[in-house]
Scaffold this motif. Structure first.
Motif, PDB file in Angstrom:
ATOM      1  N   ARG A 133     -11.102 -18.109  49.179  1.00 21.78           N
ATOM      2  CA  ARG A 133     -10.779 -19.397  48.552  1.00 21.78           C
ATOM      3  C   ARG A 133      -9.716 -19.161  47.486  1.00 21.78           C
ATOM      4  NH1 ARG A 133     -13.623 -24.069  48.404  1.00 21.78           N
ATOM      5  NH2 ARG A 133     -15.381 -22.951  49.344  1.00 21.78           N
ATOM      6  N   ARG A 191      -7.433 -24.112  48.381  1.00 20.69           N
ATOM      7  CA  ARG A 191      -7.491 -24.044  49.832  1.00 20.69           C
ATOM      8  C   ARG A 191      -8.322 -22.850  50.281  1.00 20.69           C
ATOM      9  NH1 ARG A 191      -2.232 -23.463  53.892  1.00 20.69           N
ATOM     10  NH2 ARG A 191      -3.412 -22.842  55.742  1.00 20.69           N
ATOM     11  N   TRP A 221       1.695 -20.841  51.054  1.00 17.52           N
ATOM     12  CA  TRP A 221       1.044 -21.979  50.383  1.00 17.52           C
ATOM     13  C   TRP A 221       1.444 -22.058  48.905  1.00 17.52           C
ATOM     14  CZ3 TRP A 221      -3.259 -21.646  46.795  1.00 17.52           C
ATOM     15  CH2 TRP A 221      -3.796 -22.902  46.450  1.00 17.52           C
TER      16      TRP A 221
END
Length: 234
Positions: free
Chosen positions: A177, A194, A228
């Motif tokens: 995570r 995310r 990300w």
């Protein structure tokens, strides 16, 4: 001259026979011990140590793009692993998926959280400065961003195991995570969170194959986290 009686001769004969038997038994015992030395259990094998490999040995053209803003990588935490353990863990999903078992003769060179953190630092650092931890980020200023504190990336490692779906079919499973926060004088602002799940097939159904699969999973998840972060922190 005194002649031994029949009884005395019988007792003497028994004594000689007894001594001969004792000597023979001792010799047999010694022979058994000497011949048995080769049959003694061999010393146990030493655990084999694994890591994620040497990492990149050169930079590609994409690494020479314009650098990105710095980021602070906090120490990776493990929510589903024994703290400080270097055991290589596996699960028999086809028998009892809830039981996490350690390989007897396989170890990581460092706890998995440290290996995963190094993989993330290597990947993130190809295009941006990566500060040591959140404490360093709280003190560092990036003059190119007007003195703004760098965002902080926190990672929780939730699963890191060699999972067998069948006796000869297995994968390296990594789940973590990732949380990005923006530190401000008033507190932290959540930028994004995310969960990343990566599975890589193990080339062999053993510790060597499992560690190779987990190393590949760590490299892929580092690339996905890097992508990300780049989309969130601009």
């Amino acid at each position: 001259m005194h002649t031994p009686s029949a009884r005395q001769r019988h007792i003497a004969t028994k004594s000689v026979a007894a001594r001969a038997y004792a000597a023979g038994s001792a010799g047999v015992l010694v022979a058994m011990l000497l011949s048995g030395c080769g049959a003694l259990p061999a010393a146990p094998n030493r655990p084999v140590s694994y890591d994620f490999g040497p990492g990149p040995t050169s930079y590609t053209a994409t690494d020479r793009r314009a650098p990105l803003p710095p980021i602070a990588l906090a120490d990776v935490e493990a929510t589903g692993l024994v703290e400080g353990s270097t055991a290589v863990q596996y699960r028999l999903a086809y028998a009892d998926a809830q039981q996490l078992r350690p390989y007897t003769l396989a170890r990581w060179t460092q706890p998995p959280v440290q290996l995963v953190q190094q993989a993330l630092r290597t990947q993130l650092g190809q295009r941006r400065p990566v500060l040591q931890d959140a404490d360093a980020a709280a003190q560092a200023r990036d003059t190119a961003r007007g003195g703004k504190l760098p965002a902080v990336l926190r990672i929780e490692l939730e699963e890191f195991s060699h999972v067998f779906t069948a006796p000869t079919d297995s994968t390296g499973l990594l789940r973590l995570r990732a949380t990005l926060v923006d530190p401000t004088p008033a507190g932290e602002t959540l930028l994004g969170q995310r969960v990343f799940i990566v599975q890589k097939p193990a080339p062999t159904p053993d510790a060597a194959g499992g560690t190779r699969a987990l190393a590949a999973a760590a490299r892929q998840v580092a690339e996905e986290v890097d992508e990300w972060v780049g989309a969130v922190v601009r």
